[in-house]
Design a protein around this motif. Structure first.
Motif, PDB file in Angstrom:
ATOM      1  N   TYR A   1      25.752  46.017  34.429  1.00  0.00           N
ATOM      2  CA  TYR A   1      26.730  46.106  35.561  1.00  0.00           C
ATOM      3  C   TYR A   1      28.002  45.034  35.559  1.00  0.00           C
ATOM      4  O   TYR A   1      27.354  43.898  34.916  1.00  0.00           O
ATOM      5  CB  TYR A   1      26.390  45.673  36.737  1.00  0.00           C
ATOM      6  CG  TYR A   1      24.957  47.529  37.292  1.00  0.00           C
ATOM      7  CD1 TYR A   1      25.893  48.125  37.482  1.00  0.00           C
ATOM      8  CD2 TYR A   1      23.959  46.904  37.004  1.00  0.00           C
ATOM      9  CE1 TYR A   1      24.450  49.184  37.746  1.00  0.00           C
ATOM     10  CE2 TYR A   1      22.924  48.074  37.435  1.00  0.00           C
ATOM     11  CZ  TYR A   1      23.762  50.185  37.989  1.00  0.00           C
ATOM     12  OH  TYR A   1      22.832  50.463  37.837  1.00  0.00           O
ATOM     13  N   SER A   2      28.979  45.610  36.014  1.00  0.00           N
ATOM     14  CA  SER A   2      30.287  44.369  36.101  1.00  0.00           C
ATOM     15  C   SER A   2      30.480  43.792  36.607  1.00  0.00           C
ATOM     16  O   SER A   2      29.941  43.600  37.719  1.00  0.00           O
ATOM     17  CB  SER A   2      31.370  44.896  36.320  1.00  0.00           C
ATOM     18  OG  SER A   2      32.548  44.232  35.913  1.00  0.00           O
ATOM     19  N   ILE A   3      30.607  41.781  36.729  1.00  0.00           N
ATOM     20  CA  ILE A   3      30.468  40.748  37.484  1.00  0.00           C
ATOM     21  C   ILE A   3      31.554  40.693  38.724  1.00  0.00           C
ATOM     22  O   ILE A   3      32.460  40.379  37.581  1.00  0.00           O
ATOM     23  CB  ILE A   3      29.459  39.065  36.591  1.00  0.00           C
ATOM     24  CG1 ILE A   3      27.960  40.157  36.333  1.00  0.00           C
ATOM     25  CG2 ILE A   3      29.746  38.474  38.081  1.00  0.00           C
ATOM     26  CD1 ILE A   3      28.127  38.805  35.465  1.00  0.00           C
ATOM     27  N   ASN A   4      31.686  40.818  39.559  1.00  0.00           N
ATOM     28  CA  ASN A   4      32.431  41.217  40.463  1.00  0.00           C
ATOM     29  C   ASN A   4      33.849  39.777  39.655  1.00  0.00           C
ATOM     30  O   ASN A   4      35.552  40.108  39.580  1.00  0.00           O
ATOM     31  CB  ASN A   4      32.408  41.209  41.887  1.00  0.00           C
ATOM     32  CG  ASN A   4      33.897  41.377  42.306  1.00  0.00           C
ATOM     33  OD1 ASN A   4      34.676  42.710  41.943  1.00  0.00           O
ATOM     34  ND2 ASN A   4      34.170  41.090  43.663  1.00  0.00           N
ATOM     35  N   GLU A   5      33.279  38.736  40.251  1.00  0.00           N
ATOM     36  CA  GLU A   5      34.059  36.920  39.850  1.00  0.00           C
ATOM     37  C   GLU A   5      34.381  37.411  38.674  1.00  0.00           C
ATOM     38  O   GLU A   5      35.654  36.781  38.166  1.00  0.00           O
ATOM     39  CB  GLU A   5      32.860  36.102  39.997  1.00  0.00           C
ATOM     40  CG  GLU A   5      33.292  34.812  39.723  1.00  0.00           C
ATOM     41  CD  GLU A   5      32.478  33.581  39.666  1.00  0.00           C
ATOM     42  OE1 GLU A   5      32.369  32.612  39.235  1.00  0.00           O
ATOM     43  OE2 GLU A   5      31.047  33.771  40.265  1.00  0.00           O
ATOM     44  N   ASN A   6      33.635  37.511  36.847  1.00  0.00           N
ATOM     45  CA  ASN A   6      34.167  38.036  36.181  1.00  0.00           C
ATOM     46  C   ASN A   6      35.264  39.159  35.779  1.00  0.00           C
ATOM     47  O   ASN A   6      36.393  38.920  35.154  1.00  0.00           O
ATOM     48  CB  ASN A   6      33.120  37.806  34.780  1.00  0.00           C
ATOM     49  CG  ASN A   6      31.727  37.454  35.460  1.00  0.00           C
ATOM     50  OD1 ASN A   6      32.205  36.225  35.275  1.00  0.00           O
ATOM     51  ND2 ASN A   6      30.826  37.485  34.231  1.00  0.00           N
ATOM     52  N   TYR A   7      34.641  40.496  36.815  1.00  0.00           N
ATOM     53  CA  TYR A   7      36.954  41.098  36.404  1.00  0.00           C
ATOM     54  C   TYR A   7      37.090  40.582  37.037  1.00  0.00           C
ATOM     55  O   TYR A   7      38.503  40.953  36.728  1.00  0.00           O
ATOM     56  CB  TYR A   7      35.317  42.377  37.383  1.00  0.00           C
ATOM     57  CG  TYR A   7      36.489  43.526  37.381  1.00  0.00           C
ATOM     58  CD1 TYR A   7      36.391  43.938  36.028  1.00  0.00           C
ATOM     59  CD2 TYR A   7      37.107  43.710  38.144  1.00  0.00           C
ATOM     60  CE1 TYR A   7      37.394  45.372  36.185  1.00  0.00           C
ATOM     61  CE2 TYR A   7      38.025  44.697  38.609  1.00  0.00           C
ATOM     62  CZ  TYR A   7      38.095  45.790  37.582  1.00  0.00           C
ATOM     63  OH  TYR A   7      39.329  46.742  38.188  1.00  0.00           O
ATOM     64  N   ILE A   8      37.193  40.219  37.942  1.00  0.00           N
ATOM     65  CA  ILE A   8      39.062  39.656  38.494  1.00  0.00           C
ATOM     66  C   ILE A   8      39.369  38.146  38.071  1.00  0.00           C
ATOM     67  O   ILE A   8      40.341  38.000  37.244  1.00  0.00           O
ATOM     68  CB  ILE A   8      38.129  38.457  39.934  1.00  0.00           C
ATOM     69  CG1 ILE A   8      37.947  39.559  40.962  1.00  0.00           C
ATOM     70  CG2 ILE A   8      39.657  38.254  40.183  1.00  0.00           C
ATOM     71  CD1 ILE A   8      37.473  39.278  42.108  1.00  0.00           C
ATOM     72  N   LYS A   9      38.685  37.715  36.490  1.00  0.00           N
ATOM     73  CA  LYS A   9      39.422  36.650  35.927  1.00  0.00           C
ATOM     74  C   LYS A   9      39.672  37.579  34.798  1.00  0.00           C
ATOM     75  O   LYS A   9      40.774  37.283  34.247  1.00  0.00           O
ATOM     76  CB  LYS A   9      38.150  35.581  35.754  1.00  0.00           C
ATOM     77  CG  LYS A   9      38.004  34.209  36.338  1.00  0.00           C
ATOM     78  CD  LYS A   9      36.922  33.660  35.678  1.00  0.00           C
ATOM     79  CE  LYS A   9      36.529  32.953  36.549  1.00  0.00           C
ATOM     80  NZ  LYS A   9      34.988  32.107  35.750  1.00  0.00           N
ATOM     81  N   TYR A  10      38.748  38.841  34.556  1.00  0.00           N
ATOM     82  CA  TYR A  10      39.317  38.790  33.062  1.00  0.00           C
ATOM     83  C   TYR A  10      40.424  40.183  34.365  1.00  0.00           C
ATOM     84  O   TYR A  10      41.318  40.463  32.586  1.00  0.00           O
ATOM     85  CB  TYR A  10      37.972  40.404  32.450  1.00  0.00           C
ATOM     86  CG  TYR A  10      37.047  39.391  31.784  1.00  0.00           C
ATOM     87  CD1 TYR A  10      38.054  39.078  30.616  1.00  0.00           C
ATOM     88  CD2 TYR A  10      35.653  39.284  31.763  1.00  0.00           C
ATOM     89  CE1 TYR A  10      37.361  38.227  29.776  1.00  0.00           C
ATOM     90  CE2 TYR A  10      35.239  38.193  31.179  1.00  0.00           C
ATOM     91  CZ  TYR A  10      35.768  38.038  30.038  1.00  0.00           C
ATOM     92  OH  TYR A  10      34.930  37.688  28.569  1.00  0.00           O
TER      93      TYR A  10
END
Lengths: 478, 510
Positions: free
Chosen positions: A451-460
């Motif tokens: 699953y995508s980790i939300n915090e990382n998704y925002i950074k990416y």
């Protein structure tokens, strides 16, 4: 009864022997390489025939029962054969882009809109039909000796059986020679070009019977009663191995190239991508083959003399996203930008940048580029929620997590996923061991979900915008 | 007993300590390396005690090996645009913030900015700076004034405790003599001196007020040929030298490299290829080109100016690529051999050398390095060669700006610096620049030789005119017309890359 699947891939030919109780009895791999130089990538089909014969011979040694079906899959290619199965021209692989040079000539003969209407694909040298025309325009006299055109796996089968048959899935990749609405060759265009209609082989579904092995070969290999199925491209066999046959299901295979496929029922053709026919009625695929994927990581590994496994370990605790942004078009790019002339770049290098930072940026660039394709699909109304992932990249936790973090998509890993297993499953279907393809999901369990980790998704998301900024405005002006 | 002079060159990665005879012959050189601390937000620091330890060791070895030489003076050169805050006893209060550090970027932009502005400088301030100093503080934050303001802004306790802010070379002079002094050429990047009379550089109260630093915290200014003081007794004793050895202030590495190459006459041009690179020449005028960040500044020879045109990225890029590719043993030999196996143009692979931003011919802290036009056919050999070529392309760009600045074509180039030891790199430079290149004798040591010779001048043992031509014999590299044509085509793309991408780099890195 046992079944054999053989996949002739870009870097190896793999064979597997499987019992009718779904037990893998033996796997064999023979390595080879295909090359590209100055846009040209050709192979001698005989090499793959010999590899296949050796693999069958060895697999049969491990089979206490008769071989029921043998199925071949393999890389996208076109072979030009005489009646005896000799190559008139070397077989041309999917890497070859020389046909770019004849595209203006074709556009003078037929409007691109007309080609799109019939073949559901834009004009591009990636399709086998244009590679055929390249040889035809160049060597009309020699071309007269062509008895049939096939792809490399079917070339091998032609040598084994003496028959010339092609699967309809592959035939659609022979654009502009395949008429999608007629589900048959585009004979009008064939006549316009003044090509001999006879060279276009009979078309069948991948799971249909191709024929029996010639007696002399059957006796030698101890497979005289085995039937050979038509088979198809490696990508689609691999998708089948994961039980992906229904509309809205999608797959990504991280290999030398990364191939993303989305199955639909014929209502979602999109000319930014490659459109192909899946097996069975009214099943089609939208395909984004990212030309630069594993090839980038292999290039870096070779260049810095470090194993990919070691580079992968080095990024485990690295801060993400990387400050470096790589544009991955080292070999040009196909869908969705269709430009073979493009080249790659590594941007924002600083004095303290390290090789692992570049490696991380390479993986990220694969993710960004996949995300770009997913964005285009989304704009056309297709929301991909989860992707079945397979291939070399799917063995790395870092790789998978980065891709999920960038795309925000769940990735699913099946217990097994390989083209040769898909080939075997065609055999199972042909012999009614499985009644329909959905049953494959019962055999091939999901073993992991990422699953995508939300915090990382925002950074990416921020880095992804940078990536697009570089591509769109300043470097490549898509 | 033959007279000799010790030169000390405080480089970024190592110190060179040399002994030069009264006949201007380099008798001995020692190299002592030390580390560099690179951190977040543009931090680049060094421990000044490491510098001194390295220098002390080097002098010891030189003295031991050359006991029959009568040492009559010590001269200094080295990196500049760095800051060491020290207390009254000469103890450093913080690590040295060196010329690569960009943490002062924001504060210097604030201090120099305002409305109305040109190139982000408030116009009235810019006019004052240009009129008096010939330049203005760089917005990269790499000048010493930016470092001091950064300390004042972010580490005010250290700023408050500081007795004097010393340039790296002047810190070493202080350690050797106990005196807090700065040579006038070296302190210009504080942008608080009136440089209009090259024989009388002095602090300017108006400029000091404009930047908002405390004048008392600045060292006394002296000429590069002036004596800072005599060697401290305890050091003389430790080094087994007489008590009365004078330490001459010397000048910055750019200035000293010209002197050590024997280029003491106006317009004799030098291309130095070291960690960074520069094109310089003595000129008889004060001038500024703010668009290319080139200015004529006080030279190491009192009464003269020199062209300061420095590109930040040169042999540091060789370090960068060899680290990147994991080449550690005999790396320079290996990378040279690998570059030779590629071809001119590196199969059209272009390296953008701005791994530290750039200073000239564009002052741009936001641009970054990269490889452009990469494909799977490119090998590690192509990458290494393209790095060498990318550095040379930037030098070509710089050369054209320098030629405009001095108003004449530089037909052939004298070259020095460690990079000039590599035939392949010099050949690439020659073919990229389209100029014949003459590499001086012992190119790596021109700066330290210049420091020793300036000590000879400062102590009255020699005159400047005696130094003309001391870089001979030259090693000659003729440029190849065919390769030059090939490079011209790629060079255009190199420039286009900058033009097309600078806006993007600014957006993405600011």
């Amino acid at each position: 009864m046992n079944y054999i699947g053989i996949d002739i891939g870009s870097s190896s030919t793999k064979g597997v022997l499987v019992s009718d109780e779904f037990k893998i009895l033996k796997s064999i791999k023979k390595d080879h390489q295909i090359f590209i130089k100055n846009k040209k990538s050709t192979v001698k089909g005989d090499l793959f025939y010999k590899e296949s014969i050796e693999i069958i011979r060895e697999l049969v040694k491990y089979s206490k029962e008769k071989i029921g079906k043998i199925t071949f899959s393999g890389f996208e290619s076109i072979s030009f054969l005489d009646k005896n199965g000799n190559e008139i021209f070397p077989s041309i692989t999917y890497l070859d882009t020389r046909a770019d040079s004849i595209i203006p000539k074709i556009q003078n003969i037929i409007e691109e809109d007309e080609i799109i209407k019939i073949s559901r694909n834009r004009i591009s040298s990636i399709f086998e039909g244009y590679k055929l025309l390249l040889e035809f325009f160049k060597n009309q006299n020699k071309f007269k000796n062509v008895f049939t055109i096939l792809d490399v796996p079917r070339y091998v089968v032609f040598k084994l059986t003496g028959n010339a048959i092609l699967d309809k899935t592959t035939a659609m990749l022979f654009a502009p020679f395949f008429h999608v609405d007629k589900d048959d060759w585009n004979y009008d265009f064939i006549r316009t070009i003044k090509l001999n209609e006879e060279i276009f082989p009979e078309l069948r579904e991948p799971f249909e019977i191709y024929g029996n092995v010639k007696n002399e070969i059957g006796n030698k290999l101890n497979i005289k009663d085995a039937e050979i199925l038509v088979g198809t491209q490696d990508t689609y066999s691999q998708m089948l191995s994961m039980g992906l046959t229904n509309p809205n299901e999608s797959s990504i295979i991280y290999g030398t190239t990364a191939v993303f496929d989305y199955i639909h029922n014929g209502n979602n053709f999109n000319y930014n991508f490659v459109n192909t026919r899946y097996f069975g009625k009214n099943k089609y695929i939208l395909e984004a083959a990212m030309f630069n994927s594993g090839s980038l990581l292999n290039w870096l590994s070779r260049t810095c003399n470090k194993r990919i496994e070691d580079l992968d370990k080095m990024i485990t605790n690295k801060k993400r996203p990387s400050n470096i942004i790589t544009i991955p078009f080292f070999s040009g790019e196909r869908a969705p930008i269709w430009n073979n002339q493009l080249k790659g770049s590594i941007n924002f290098l600083q004095m303290d940048s390290k090789i692992e930072d570049i490696y991380l940026s390479f993986i990220e660039s694969i993710g960004y580029w996949l995300n770009y394709s997913l964005d285009i699909l989304k704009k056309s109304g297709i929301e991909v929620l989860e992707i079945h992932s397979s291939g070399g990249g799917s063995k790395s936790n870092n790789f998978l997590q980065i891709i999920s973090d960038i795309t925000g998509k769940k990735q699913i890993i099946n217990e097994f996923s390989s083209a040769e297993m898909g080939d075997v499953l065609f055999g199972f279907y042909s012999d009614r061991i499985i009644k329909n393809f959905n049953e494959i999901k019962n055999y091939n369990k999901v073993i992991r979900e990422i699953y995508s980790i939300n915090e990382n998704y925002i950074k990416y998301a921020k880095s992804y915008r940078k990536f697009i900024e570089i591509i769109k405005k300043y470097i490549y002006k898509i | 007993m033959e007279k000799g002079f010790i030169g000390i060159d405080l480089g970024t990665s190592s110190a060179k300590i040399a002994l030069v005879s009264e006949n201007k012959k380099l008798l001995d050189v020692k190299y002592k390396s030390y580390g560099l601390k690179i951190g977040d937000n543009g931090l680049v620091e060094q421990n000044p005690e490491d510098w001194f330890k390295a220098i002390n060791e080097g002098i010891h070895e030189i003295i031991e090996n050359n006991s029959k030489i009568d040492v009559r003076g010590i001269g200094l050169t080295g990196q500049w645009s760095g800051t060491v805050p020290v207390d009254k006893d000469g103890n450093n209060l913080h690590d040295a913030i060196i010329w690569m550090d960009t943490r002062g970027k924001k504060i210097i932009e604030k201090v120099t900015g305002g409305f109305p502005s040109i190139s982000k400088y408030r116009i009235d301030k810019l006019i004052k700076w240009l009129r008096k100093t010939g330049g203005a503080p760089a917005h990269s934050g790499k000048d010493s004034i930016a470092h001091i303001l950064f300390l004042k802004d972010e580490m005010h306790e250290i700023y408050d405790k500081t007795y004097k802010f010393l340039e790296p070379k002047d810190y070493i002079a202080m350690k050797l003599t106990g005196k807090f002094k700065a040579s006038w050429d070296n302190i210009v990047l504080l942008w608080v001196t009136d440089n209009r009379d090259p024989n009388n550089i002095k602090y300017d109260d108006e400029l000091i007020k404009m930047v908002g630093i405390d004048k008392n915290k600045l060292p006394e200014i002296i000429k590069p040929t002036d004596i800072v003081g005599l060697l401290k007794k305890e050091i003389s004793k430790d080094l087994n030298l007489p008590d009365n050895v004078p330490v001459v202030s010397g000048c910055g590495d750019m200035h000293s490299s010209l002197i050590g190459a024997g280029l003491v006459n106006d317009f004799e041009s030098l291309l130095y290829l070291g960690t960074s690179s520069w094109i310089t020449a003595h000129v008889p005028f004060k001038k500024t080109d703010i668009f290319h960040n080139i200015a004529s500044i006080p030279a190491g020879i009192p009464g003269k100016f020199l062209v300061a045109a420095e590109q930040e990225n040169a042999c540091n890029c060789m370090e960068f690529i060899s680290n990147m590719l994991g080449i550690d043993q005999e790396k320079y030999k290996k990378i040279d051999e690998m570059a030779m196996r590629s071809n001119a143009g590196s199969n059209n692979l272009i390296f953008l050398p701005w791994v530290f931003g750039e200073r000239a011919p564009v002052e741009d802290p936001y641009i970054r390095g990269g490889f452009f036009n990469l494909s799977l056919i490119h090998s590690d050999e192509d990458m290494i060669r393209s790095v060498m070529e990318g550095v040379a392309f930037n030098s070509k760009w710089l050369l054209s700006a320098v030629e405009k600045f001095i108003g004449r074509r530089i037909n052939s180039i004298i070259m020095s610096g460690g990079g000039a030891l590599s035939d392949i790199r010099v050949k690439i430079f020659s073919n990229v620049l389209g100029r014949d290149i003459f590499v001086i004798d012992r190119p790596r040591d021109s700066g330290v030789k210049g420091a020793a010779l300036l000590a000879a001048v400062g102590t009255g043992n020699m005159e400047i005119k005696d130094l003309a031509g001391i870089g001979k014999p030259y090693k000659e590299f003729k440029f190849n017309i065919e390769e030059n044509k090939k490079y011209e085509r790629i060079y255009k793309e190199f420039l286009n890359f900058y033009k097309n991408n600078k806006k993007s780099m600014h957006i993405l890195n600011s």
